[in-house]
Each structure stands twice: as structure tokens, then as C-alpha cells.
Design a protein around this motif. Sequence first.
Motif, PDB file in Angstrom:
ATOM      1  N   UNK C  40       0.823  -1.196   0.000  1.00 55.91           N
ATOM      2  CA  UNK C  40       0.000   0.000   0.000  1.00 55.91           C
ATOM      3  C   UNK C  40       0.870   1.264   0.000  1.00 55.91           C
ATOM      4  N   UNK C  41       0.543   2.187  -0.915  1.00 52.75           N
ATOM      5  CA  UNK C  41       1.253   3.478  -0.966  1.00 52.75           C
ATOM      6  C   UNK C  41       0.430   4.535  -0.235  1.00 52.75           C
ATOM      7  N   UNK C  42       1.016   5.071   0.837  1.00 60.76           N
ATOM      8  CA  UNK C  42       0.307   6.092   1.616  1.00 60.76           C
ATOM      9  C   UNK C  42      -0.043   7.272   0.709  1.00 60.76           C
ATOM     10  N   UNK C  43      -1.257   7.745   0.815  1.00 62.81           N
ATOM     11  CA  UNK C  43      -1.735   8.803  -0.079  1.00 62.81           C
ATOM     12  C   UNK C  43      -0.974  10.112   0.163  1.00 62.81           C
ATOM     13  N   UNK C  44      -0.869  10.485   1.428  1.00 62.89           N
ATOM     14  CA  UNK C  44      -0.139  11.711   1.771  1.00 62.89           C
ATOM     15  C   UNK C  44       0.312  11.553   3.220  1.00 62.89           C
ATOM     16  N   UNK C  45       1.621  11.541   3.431  1.00 61.20           N
ATOM     17  CA  UNK C  45       2.149  11.224   4.757  1.00 61.20           C
ATOM     18  C   UNK C  45       1.701  12.238   5.805  1.00 61.20           C
ATOM     19  N   UNK C  46       1.352  13.442   5.355  1.00 62.80           N
ATOM     20  CA  UNK C  46       0.955  14.474   6.319  1.00 62.80           C
ATOM     21  C   UNK C  46      -0.422  14.223   6.905  1.00 62.80           C
ATOM     22  N   UNK C  47      -1.206  13.385   6.244  1.00 64.85           N
ATOM     23  CA  UNK C  47      -2.580  13.178   6.716  1.00 64.85           C
ATOM     24  C   UNK C  47      -2.626  12.456   8.062  1.00 64.85           C
ATOM     25  N   UNK C  48      -1.563  11.709   8.382  1.00 63.73           N
ATOM     26  CA  UNK C  48      -1.577  11.012   9.665  1.00 63.73           C
ATOM     27  C   UNK C  48      -1.636  12.003  10.816  1.00 63.73           C
ATOM     28  N   UNK C  49      -0.957  13.117  10.681  1.00 66.65           N
ATOM     29  CA  UNK C  49      -1.021  14.176  11.690  1.00 66.65           C
ATOM     30  C   UNK C  49      -2.372  14.892  11.625  1.00 66.65           C
ATOM     31  N   UNK C  50      -2.831  15.151  10.434  1.00 68.54           N
ATOM     32  CA  UNK C  50      -4.053  15.959  10.276  1.00 68.54           C
ATOM     33  C   UNK C  50      -5.300  15.241  10.747  1.00 68.54           C
ATOM     34  N   UNK C  51      -5.372  13.940  10.531  1.00 64.66           N
ATOM     35  CA  UNK C  51      -6.675  13.277  10.674  1.00 64.66           C
ATOM     36  C   UNK C  51      -6.732  12.205  11.747  1.00 64.66           C
ATOM     37  N   UNK C  52      -5.686  12.063  12.543  1.00 63.62           N
ATOM     38  CA  UNK C  52      -5.781  11.260  13.759  1.00 63.62           C
ATOM     39  C   UNK C  52      -6.688  12.032  14.721  1.00 63.62           C
ATOM     40  N   UNK C  53      -7.607  11.343  15.346  1.00 62.92           N
ATOM     41  CA  UNK C  53      -8.518  12.041  16.264  1.00 62.92           C
ATOM     42  C   UNK C  53      -7.921  12.120  17.664  1.00 62.92           C
ATOM     43  N   UNK C  54      -7.766  10.940  18.284  1.00 65.57           N
ATOM     44  CA  UNK C  54      -7.324  10.954  19.688  1.00 65.57           C
ATOM     45  C   UNK C  54      -6.501   9.719  20.030  1.00 65.57           C
ATOM     46  N   UNK C  55      -5.913   9.079  19.049  1.00 62.06           N
ATOM     47  CA  UNK C  55      -5.188   7.835  19.311  1.00 62.06           C
ATOM     48  C   UNK C  55      -3.763   8.142  19.749  1.00 62.06           C
ATOM     49  N   UNK C  56      -3.543   8.045  21.050  1.00 64.40           N
ATOM     50  CA  UNK C  56      -2.215   8.296  21.592  1.00 64.40           C
ATOM     51  C   UNK C  56      -1.228   7.263  21.064  1.00 64.40           C
ATOM     52  N   UNK C  57      -1.714   6.054  20.837  1.00 69.18           N
ATOM     53  CA  UNK C  57      -0.875   4.979  20.327  1.00 69.18           C
ATOM     54  C   UNK C  57      -0.254   5.362  18.993  1.00 69.18           C
ATOM     55  N   UNK C  58      -0.968   6.184  18.243  1.00 69.49           N
ATOM     56  CA  UNK C  58      -0.536   6.497  16.881  1.00 69.49           C
ATOM     57  C   UNK C  58       0.249   7.801  16.835  1.00 69.49           C
TER      58      UNK C  58
END
Lengths: 389, 389, 389, 389
Positions: C40-58
Motif C-alpha cells: 500500500x502506498x500512503x496517499x499523503x504522509x501528512x494526513x496522519x497528523x491531520x486526521x488522527x482524532x485521539x489515538x495516543x498509540x498512533x
Amino acid sequence: MSDADATVQSMADASPAKWHLAHTTWFFETMVLKRFAADYAVFDARFNFLFNSYYETIGARQPRPKRGMITRPSLDEIMAYRAHVDAAIEGLLDGDADPAAEELVELGCHHEQQHQELLLTDILHLFAQSPVRPAYRDGSAPEAVQEAAPADWISFDGGIVEIGHDGRGFSFDCEGPRHRALLEPFRLADRLVTNGEWLEFMAEGGYRDPLLWLADGWAQILEHGWAAPFYWEEGDSGWRSMTLRGIQPIDPAAPVTHVSYFEADAFATWAGKRLPSEAEWEHAAASLSIAPSSDPRRLRPRPASGEPGLKQMFGEVWQWTRSPFTPYPRFKPAEGAVGEYNGKFMCGQFVLRGSSVATPPEHARATYRNFFPPDKRWQFSGLRLAEDI
Amino acid sequence: MSDADATVQSMADASPAKWHLAHTTWFFETMVLKRFAADYAVFDARFNFLFNSYYETIGARQPRPKRGMITRPSLDEIMAYRAHVDAAIEGLLDGDADPAAEELVELGCHHEQQHQELLLTDILHLFAQSPVRPAYRDGSAPEAVQEAAPADWISFDGGIVEIGHDGRGFSFDCEGPRHRALLEPFRLADRLVTNGEWLEFMAEGGYRDPLLWLADGWAQILEHGWAAPFYWEEGDSGWRSMTLRGIQPIDPAAPVTHVSYFEADAFATWAGKRLPSEAEWEHAAASLSIAPSSDPRRLRPRPASGEPGLKQMFGEVWQWTRSPFTPYPRFKPAEGAVGEYNGKFMCGQFVLRGSSVATPPEHARATYRNFFPPDKRWQFSGLRLAEDI
Amino acid sequence: MSDADATVQSMADASPAKWHLAHTTWFFETMVLKRFAADYAVFDARFNFLFNSYYETIGARQPRPKRGMITRPSLDEIMAYRAHVDAAIEGLLDGDADPAAEELVELGCHHEQQHQELLLTDILHLFAQSPVRPAYRDGSAPEAVQEAAPADWISFDGGIVEIGHDGRGFSFDCEGPRHRALLEPFRLADRLVTNGEWLEFMAEGGYRDPLLWLADGWAQILEHGWAAPFYWEEGDSGWRSMTLRGIQPIDPAAPVTHVSYFEADAFATWAGKRLPSEAEWEHAAASLSIAPSSDPRRLRPRPASGEPGLKQMFGEVWQWTRSPFTPYPRFKPAEGAVGEYNGKFMCGQFVLRGSSVATPPEHARATYRNFFPPDKRWQFSGLRLAEDI
Amino acid sequence: MSDADATVQSMADASPAKWHLAHTTWFFETMVLKRFAADYAVFDARFNFLFNSYYETIGARQPRPKRGMITRPSLDEIMAYRAHVDAAIEGLLDGDADPAAEELVELGCHHEQQHQELLLTDILHLFAQSPVRPAYRDGSAPEAVQEAAPADWISFDGGIVEIGHDGRGFSFDCEGPRHRALLEPFRLADRLVTNGEWLEFMAEGGYRDPLLWLADGWAQILEHGWAAPFYWEEGDSGWRSMTLRGIQPIDPAAPVTHVSYFEADAFATWAGKRLPSEAEWEHAAASLSIAPSSDPRRLRPRPASGEPGLKQMFGEVWQWTRSPFTPYPRFKPAEGAVGEYNGKFMCGQFVLRGSSVATPPEHARATYRNFFPPDKRWQFSGLRLAEDI
């Protein structure tokens, strides 16, 4: 005043009476004794933390909003601290004191006079918070309620004048250097704005018309619901006010007090006038001799009276000027810790001139620059009108 | 810019781009068309509530911190609103327009120029909040990073000078009346303080020494942790800054920008100098011809260059002065709603002089008085040093 | 909905539509594709910061109150992100997918259904902030305004019952384990409390009598001036309410909605009843078959109708219970990041049961535990009364 | 304690000692004397405003955060008030008192016992704010610092049990009605969690791992920087704690105290256990006889000791349970003003069971339900672990 009266802090701007008493003594101990009295024994090493006000040079300190947590030392212990330091200062001065020490002792005395005034304004604030409304001093028979005569206007030519302290006798650093200022012709009201005039301003909707107000002042009205001077309360028999003598009826002829800069400015706009600049005020006051000490037990401003001419320049209420508190040309703060006394507050404040019923009479002079933020109301602050010619 | 970019409000001090576009049009509609264009058809009656900024005379309005809730009308609808009003204004001016209307149209144009600048500063602030850090305009090749030459000092004699706008050509009400001012002899640096000098201030602990700071400024440091100009970020390869062209390395030779009054004042204290007064600045600038329009697409301040003499007075960064924003002698606000334009903000703000890379070049003049509170940093604000002779 | 509509955040509790759309896709990308789709190719690496809600694990993420600063990516780019991830998920499922991946895809679908509902409630909140009050969907002809028949009471015997999900089919972790609960005999109203009944509560001073309220609820009234359900406005022609179909008159026969737990509890006290516990509600609902999908375009709760028996358990408004959201006996959060889904919110919230007009019909079930803090009002939340026998 | 010590309010949650003394007397005056003592002369009519806590039925009152403004009446006057009311109560009881009056006197005595405990916890909080850290009572020789033996686990079968007060003897309304509860088999630790175990939790990063915490608890850590129990301070010689006997070293064998629900829950998660429910705790405690009064001058929790079996259930620290404070089945608040005693606080709080070193020993019982919000730390609150079998 009980130990409890002297301990409680009624808001972050005010300090407990006990704190004032100890802080002024700490000033002598720190600025004078520790530096100039070789064998001085510190009364209690913890007091340096407790009673430093804002001197970064001197270090860590009790946060200002937590001055009321200091239930100990007790009032008695603080009186002992004062006696200990007074004795040491007397010892120092009896000997062959360094002139620098003598100068700092003089500064410390004037510093203490400032706190004598704050002690009164802060007690008034504290007692106004209490539902039982204690009187600091029992009320005399109520004053005769009277009307004031209309104000007269005194004219001044303007031109290049000199203002600021000339260095003869004591002054705070911010009062100098003496320097030239350029004034346009102006007039000053011969007396202060009265409660009766303020009631008229209120009756005509002064507190409800945004066009009279600075934007920041109007924001205060919306946030806090200001509709009368601080400490005023409307009752069945009209307006009354909390004073150092308890709740008292408003005297229409007496000067209005406990108004903010915002209110003073709005009143002046409503009246079609303006506030004086501090240079105008000082220039006008320079020629007056300061009235001999008014009765120090009066504690309430009184109506204007007497011969024609400028009245009530001193001893009734501080008078807001339109001048922000800024450095005079070539001003430099003093060296060392006392350099933090005034200079670092030259932002966001307005100058008040004169002196009030709470000011020790010997503390008043024409060059004196008092200053407070424009929303503050717990000082004895009123106004005198000015206009351009 | 997308509809979304133009809609979001990034803080209460900033407004959405769409709001700026609509508000300036609303100004023409409200101040001119509704009063002078007999048959003008209001575009949308709801816009009076949406796009009034702070005119109490005109009535209720969308609360300032909620300007970002206006997702509709869309950007396209606002462009249609602008076209509608532009056409009506042109129609009015083509006819035999009332001179009062023409004056208000001129005011409206200058008003719009002000918002052109704010639109840029507010977009920069918005984009700086976004983790993806969009660039308003793509970055050109990075500028050559250079060292600035030491500043030269230009001397002025002082004396009684005239400042303020003389009424020939357009000015805002607060720029006048023209009046006399008394200056003591002074010197101005020939150029602005640079990023390189600011880095030195930081390296020498400028942000950590309370004795350099006004008390209110030091409180900001304690509360917000200021340690560099706004928008600066430290990375592996040194300091960088968010700009309208995205993240860019700091150019040591370029003027520092996005500093508050508190920072400018602390820097001047550290440097053993002071900020100029606005009268000094204006007196010095009066003889200069304003440089022909700098490249409006530059968007970043550039290093000083050129012949000896005062440089960078306009078109780089606004320059904090030590003067609080107060009324000039005999100042009266204009009649009617436009009287709310400046006068009611004369409290708690400091004057900035000159103009910035974001200012429309034709908007700059020597008498111009810009003003912001001393803690604000999102404008293109820098400083020039002064000293007494 | 425009890009602007989809971008703005109207309060910290609500999220922009664009954020909901991207976050649910991020959930699939993060929980499924990154772990189970080898190439799987990540669509945009910046989205992990933008769209994580509240997962401290992530890890680190955009602060919740600043979700509205994300003007970019645009709505179009987010739709492309969704298509990219959907395609990858389909590819994964077409192959020989790990059962753990399949389970997480199922969880992701239910997660997305939750956000479908929140997307509607958050848009309603946004549009209610706008002075132009946009309608999410155009209003049909106004509903006939009617009176509801009095409620009937359905009795239940109590005893030891079983509640909680039994693991057959999908459920969230907090719905289990299935376990025994002890109920005393009780009755439930056969229908929801109506707007008409709420108007009576208001008319009898329900919002003005502190004795009806929990102390924290009364504090809300004093602070916020609550005097009617959220979104209600009194006009010349009576009460109206902001809805997804714009401003609409109140229908007395329809269920009241947008009331907080505090209001629901005060109403029940006023009525001499109480709210049901979640165990009572689930026990009563267990035997019902859930009504086939109500018209998904209705968007407004409708009056009760039909045969005798429990009505309106699903598909109208969520029903506050008196049960704080706590773990069931032997509850353990799931392993890994999805273990943060529910367990860490088991404090300070109350359970709501049923489902609302905004809930995807296939998302409703008798064991479902919805939860919100007791002061929140922007969900479609109402109540059903209960009493002890 | 001086008048000043007894006057200051250290935070909104705490009350001045003088207020506690006067409020409990006010309770007798208001609930008993004014209703049942025909010829009772009110001591001071203003006290009804000053010393009402939260009884809406009784009317306006001093706002809670301003209880510290009451510098007058003095401590002496309050002691006179107490004597006046005590005498009147004795007179009433000597006569042929109404049984309702006798019941209210009993309630008043238990109410006063509650405030005896709060008076101690509030003084500790006040003294902890003072830089001079006064001791409420002088410290004895420091305790021997020891290690605790590992906890034993006591098993319980579960099933249907009865909990709640049966009405024989005094209880607060919220302790009843007695009712059935269903318990699954469980185990309780025989002793409280110790300081030594807490140090281990800290050493293993307990305050830095978000996965151990409820979301609201983690938010407290981020906001307030919690890294140890309240009142703990790290010094050169290890951890110390402010206590009623001044600053003292931590005893590893003694129970941890001054931890919030959030901390107790996170510790239990870290330990792989859970907190008990209040029904489990009460069921376990029901068979125990409460230890005869521990030394009331001890003021600090002490290590577990003695025979095998449940220890430290009473008299050391309150024990957080996992149970939100909710009404028991068929609970109805008492009639009249005393109905405001408990019921209106049944939201947002967790139940603590047992009693503490600050609780009057005769105030402890197995059915007692203490309750505080989950973030509060200034009570003597600790924990005992539980687990499912």
C-alpha cells in the motif's frame, strides 16, 4: 483592624494591609540595611521571598495574586519586624551614614507614603466585598448635601514651558528630567467634576451611548455592566456609596471619585470638553502653593470652596489626564534594583495628577506622576475638565 | 485561494479574506450608496449585519470572533456583490455627484487599501496555523543570505517642527490637524534592525533577562514562552520563518519583522538606544520622496542598499515608535459613522510609522499613523533605532 | 455543501465535514492498510497528523480545537483520498484477507456510520451559527402541527436479566461482555416526551426553579441562560427551531430534541418520574424488532403513531438514561490502538440509548451505548420517562 | 489557629475554618431553632446570608469563592454565635421537643462531623499555599520508614446481596433505601496501596503513559503537570509531603493519600487490577466491626498491621471506588431544605468509601457514601485494589 482584616487580599490588584506594612519595611531592610549596615541581622530570611513586590533584580517572590495566603507571620510579628528594622535604620543614620544610604532612606520614606495610600484604598476594597460592609472609621454625622456652584474656567497662554522635577528635594525618577514642553493655549476648570454633574451624565444615558466611549471602555461596560462609579449602589432613598466611613449618601457638591480613565474620558466627551494633558496640569499647578494638610481623618473628598482660582488641585481626588505614562525626554531609570521602580511600567497606563484624601499631605507636589491602567476604579480617582482656546 | 481559504478565521484579531472583500464593499454601500444614490438597490439586506465591522452608529453586527462562521455567501457571491457595488459607485461618480459622496468614495478607497494589507497578514496567519504550511505565492529561488553593513546614524537638530497632515490630498482624520511639536536633538539609524542583529540579541539572552523588558512584556514571555520573533522556527539547519512564500530560511541582512512593541523596546534597551517618537520619525521622513512602488510581488522585506542616507523608511516593515496612539492637539473625530474610524481606538496602542511589503505603495505617506497593541506580532512590524544627542 | 461549508469548525466539540470525511478514511488507512496491505502506498504522509482524532498509540495530531484551520487539502482532494483508500480496501478484501483485517474493516464501517451522524449534527451546529441560517436540505411543506395523545405506560417485572452484546454480529467493545443485571419492577412511557409537554414545563417555570435541577445543571442555567432547548428561538409567531431544513415552527406532537441530560433530568423530576437506567431500556428494547429504515431524508423527528406498545425506541432521538457510562463487569478494552475507542471515555458521561433521525438505520441496535457529557445539547437527544412500580 | 488562619480561603473548593464553624451553627439555627424554638432570638440576621452554603430553598448567600472576604465577624464573635446557638439547642432538647426537631438535631450533629473533617483538609490546603509552610500540629519524631508486606487477596462469592442503610440509627438520605445488588465473584486487597507502591508506579513512568489514563485524567496531566500525589515535593533527600504536621518524609509503608480518582484508576490499570465498586466494598465491609477510635491526634495514615484479613477499611484514607455517585433504586431526597443535602450532587462525582484520619471515628460506617469529583486531590483519598475472579 484585626489580624484577619489585615491578612485578606480582596483582588489581585490589591494587597493585604499586613503585606503593605511588611513590604515597606522589607524595602528598608533590602535596599539599605543589607547593603550599608555591616552588622545588621536579618529579622527572618523567609521575608525576602514573602515581601518582595516585583524586583526581578532581587529574585523569586510570592506571586502577587497569592499575597493573601500569608496568614503567618501574624500582624503582631510584622509590627515586631517593623520595630526591628526601624531601630536598625535609626542606628545607621545616627552614625556616619553613606550619602547613598541616606538617599535610599529618603526614597524608602516616600515609598512608604505611597503604600500608606494604597493601604487605605485596598482596605476600602476589601470592606466593600463584605456583605456586612464594615467601616474603616466610624461615620461622622452625615455631611450637608448641597449643590456646587458652576465651574469657572481659568485660561493659560501656552508656549514653551518647563515641566518635570528639577532635582531640588526629593522626587521619583520618572518625574524628571526637567525639560521643555510646548503647550497650545488652553483653559482648565477651576474645580473638579462633581457627583451632581455625574448624576446628570448618568441621567442622560452616558453609560448607554457607545459613541461617547473609547472602544476599550465600551467593552468594559458590556462585560461588567458599569452604570455608575465604583462603590455606588442605588437604594430606595437614592444613590449611596461605600466609603472608608461605611455606606454614605452621595453628596452632589463633592467631587466624583472611583471613576476609571474610560469613564472620565467619556464624561469629558459628553460635556464637549477634554481631559488636560499632564503638562498642562503641571504648568497650571506649578504656581500654586499646596494647601496645608487637610484633616487627615476626613477620608472623603469635600466640595470646592474659597476664593476664585484653581481649587482642589491636591488633597481631594487624583485627576486623570489624557497623557499615557511615558518616559520624559532623556529619562534613564536609576541604577540597581530601584531602577525597577517606575520605568518598567511605562506602557498601558495613564497619568493622574494631584493627590487624594488618602495621600499623605507631605507626599503631594506639582511634578508628581501617579499612574494606573485605564480600567481601574478602586483608587480615589476623579477628573477636572480642560478645553482648547 | 479557495473558498475555504477565504472563509476561515484563524484568530479573533484576524478576519477571513472573504470578510475583508465584503466589508470594504459594504463600506461603499453603506457610507456612500445608501446616502447618495437615490435609486440604489441593496444587494442583500443581510449583509449589513454580516459585514459591519465596529460601527455602533450603524448598529448590530456579527461578533468579531465569529466572522469565520460565515461560510455563506460564497466567495463567488461576494465577488458578485463587489461587482454590483462597483458598478453603482461608477454610476454615481459618472453623474453629478455630491462632493461629500466623492470624499467618502476617496475614504473608501483608502479604507480598502488598508484591508488589502490586512488580507495578506491574515492569510499568512491562517496558513501558519496549518500543519501543511501552504504558500500564498510560490517561493522564488531562495535569496542570497548575506550580512548587513553596520548602521549609520543620521543627526537631526530638533526645535519646533510641524507635523501632521496639512489637508492637501487625502489623509485619515487622526493624521491631523497639522501642529507644532518640540523636538530635542536626536539621531536615527539609517536602516532597520536586521535579523542578524536580532539573532545576536537572542544569543545574548535577550528573551531571558527581565531587566530589558517592560513589565507587561515580561508577562507575555512568561505566559507565551516567546523566544524568537513570531513565525520563526528552529530546525536542524537553523532558524526558518513562515512567510507568504512558505517556510524560508532567515536572511540575516533583511529587516527583522513580526516583532511586538515589547520586543522592539527590549531590543532597543539591550542595544543602549531607544525607539524614535512618531514626531521624530515624521520630521525625518518629511523631506524624503517615497520610493517608487517596490515590486508588489516581493512579499518579503529585503536588505538595505543604496546611497548613504535614511533607507527603508517605506515598503519594508512598519516601524514601532515609542509614541502611544493619542489625539493630536485640537483633533476632532469626523462627523457621523466615519468618526468611529480612528478616534475610539486612542488607548492602549502604539504608533507604527512607514509602510511594509504588504502595504499598497500608493497608501504610504510620511504623516501616516498606523497603530496596534503592544503585544501584537502578526503584522509586518519591525524597528529602527534612535538616540538622543 | 461547499468547500467552505465543509471546512469551518463551529466549536471545539464539533468537527468540519471535511475532517469527518478524511478521518474515517484515515481510520481504514491506518488501522487496516498500513498493517495488512503489503504494497500500500500512503496517499499523503501528512494526513496522519491531520486526521488522527485521539489515538495516543498512533502519535501526534492536529489539536482538536484547531481542526478548522485545515483549509487544505480541499474537499476535492479529500474525495480523491477517499477513492484511493476505498480502492485499496477493495483490493485487500478481494484477495485472501487476514480475518483480523476483515474485522477491522467492519469496525471501520461502523466507525464511519458514527461519523455520518456526527457530520449531520455538526453541520446543523455550524449553520445555526450563521446569521443567514442556511438549510442543509430545503424544507418540505411545513408539517401539520398537532397534539400528541397522552403517553401509555408499559410495565416490566424486573428480576435478573441479561444485557450486553453476545458477540454474534458486530458490536463496539463497550457493549459487552453480556452479563447479568438485577432490575426492580418498572414502567416505561410508550413514547418520547414531546415538544408540547416541554412547552408546558417551560410555562410552569421549569427553567427557573433550582429545586428541579442537579446543582451542575443549575450552574449551566446561571452561566448560559438556558430557557428552552438548544436551537429554539422565540419569535412573533411563537417558538421556532433551527433544523437541517432551516428555521421551522415547533411541532407540539413531535419529540423534543437537543436537550441536555441536565434538562432531561429536570423535566423528569418536574413530571414526578425519572429517566430509565440503560439496563431497563435495553431489557425493554430487546424484544422489539427495529423498524425498517425510516426515510433517511426526513431529518426531523416525527410524532408517535401506530399500534399500542413501545414506540419511537429507534430512529427519532437518542434517549438520555440515568446511567453514567461505565465499564460492564469484566470489560477489557480491545488490544492495540482500537482499544482507545471507548474505554478511555468512561468518566463524566451519560449513556443514551436508541438512535436518531441522523443515525444510519443499520447502525441501530438494542445493545448500542451512545454517550455524551451531561451539558451537551447539539446531538439529537431527547428522553423517555420511566417510573418505579 | 489565629483569626487570620481561620479567615483566609485558599481556593474555591475550600472554605475558611471560621466559615465551617459558623456554617454548622447556622445549620442548627436555620433548620431547627427558627422552626421549632418559638421564642428563639436570631443571633445576627446577616448571618443567614453569610453562612448559607448552597440551600436554594433558603435563599441568597455569599458566593462560594468569596467566603474568604468575611474578615468580620471575628473568630471570637463566631465562637459567641456557637455558644448562643448551642445553648438554645440544649434548651429546646431539655423541653418536650418535637421528634422532627430531634431528628434534625441529629442530622446537624452529623453535618458538623463532616465539616470537622473538611476543616482539617482545608487548613492543610491553606498552609500548603504558604511559603512558610506552617504545621497545624507540631510534628512528632519522624516515623520509622519501613517497607510494607505484599498485599493478600480476600475472595468474595458474589450473588445477590443487600446494601444500603436499613434505617436503624442515623444515616444520610443517599445511603438508602437498602436494596438488592448483584455481584459477580471478586477479590479485594487486604490493605491499601502504599506510598512505596506509588513510587514504583512513578518510577515506571505511570504519569507519562497516556494509555494508562482516562482521557479526562490525561488532560489534567497535560494541563497541570501532575507527576506525583498532591502535596508531594522532591528535595535533595527524596520525596517529602506537606502534612498537618508540616513537611514530612514519605513513609513507603503508609497508604498513599491525596490522589485523585484519575490517578487511582490509572494506578489500578498499571497494576493489572481495578478499583472496587461501592457495592463490593460495602458488602466486604458489612461484616467488620469498626476499629475503636484511632488516636485522633495522629493526623497521618499509618502502615497496615495486625491479623490476616481486611485491614485499613476505616480511619486511614478514603478509598476511591469505580462507582459514580448515583441514586439508589427508589431513592427520594428528604422533604424541605435538607433535601438539597445530597441528591442534587448526583452527577459527575465518584463514591469514596471508608473514612480517613481526618474523619471523626464515630462518623464512620459501612454504608457511608462520600463523593468527590474525579480530579480533586485535597482530601485524604487513596485506594484499595480489586479484581474479578
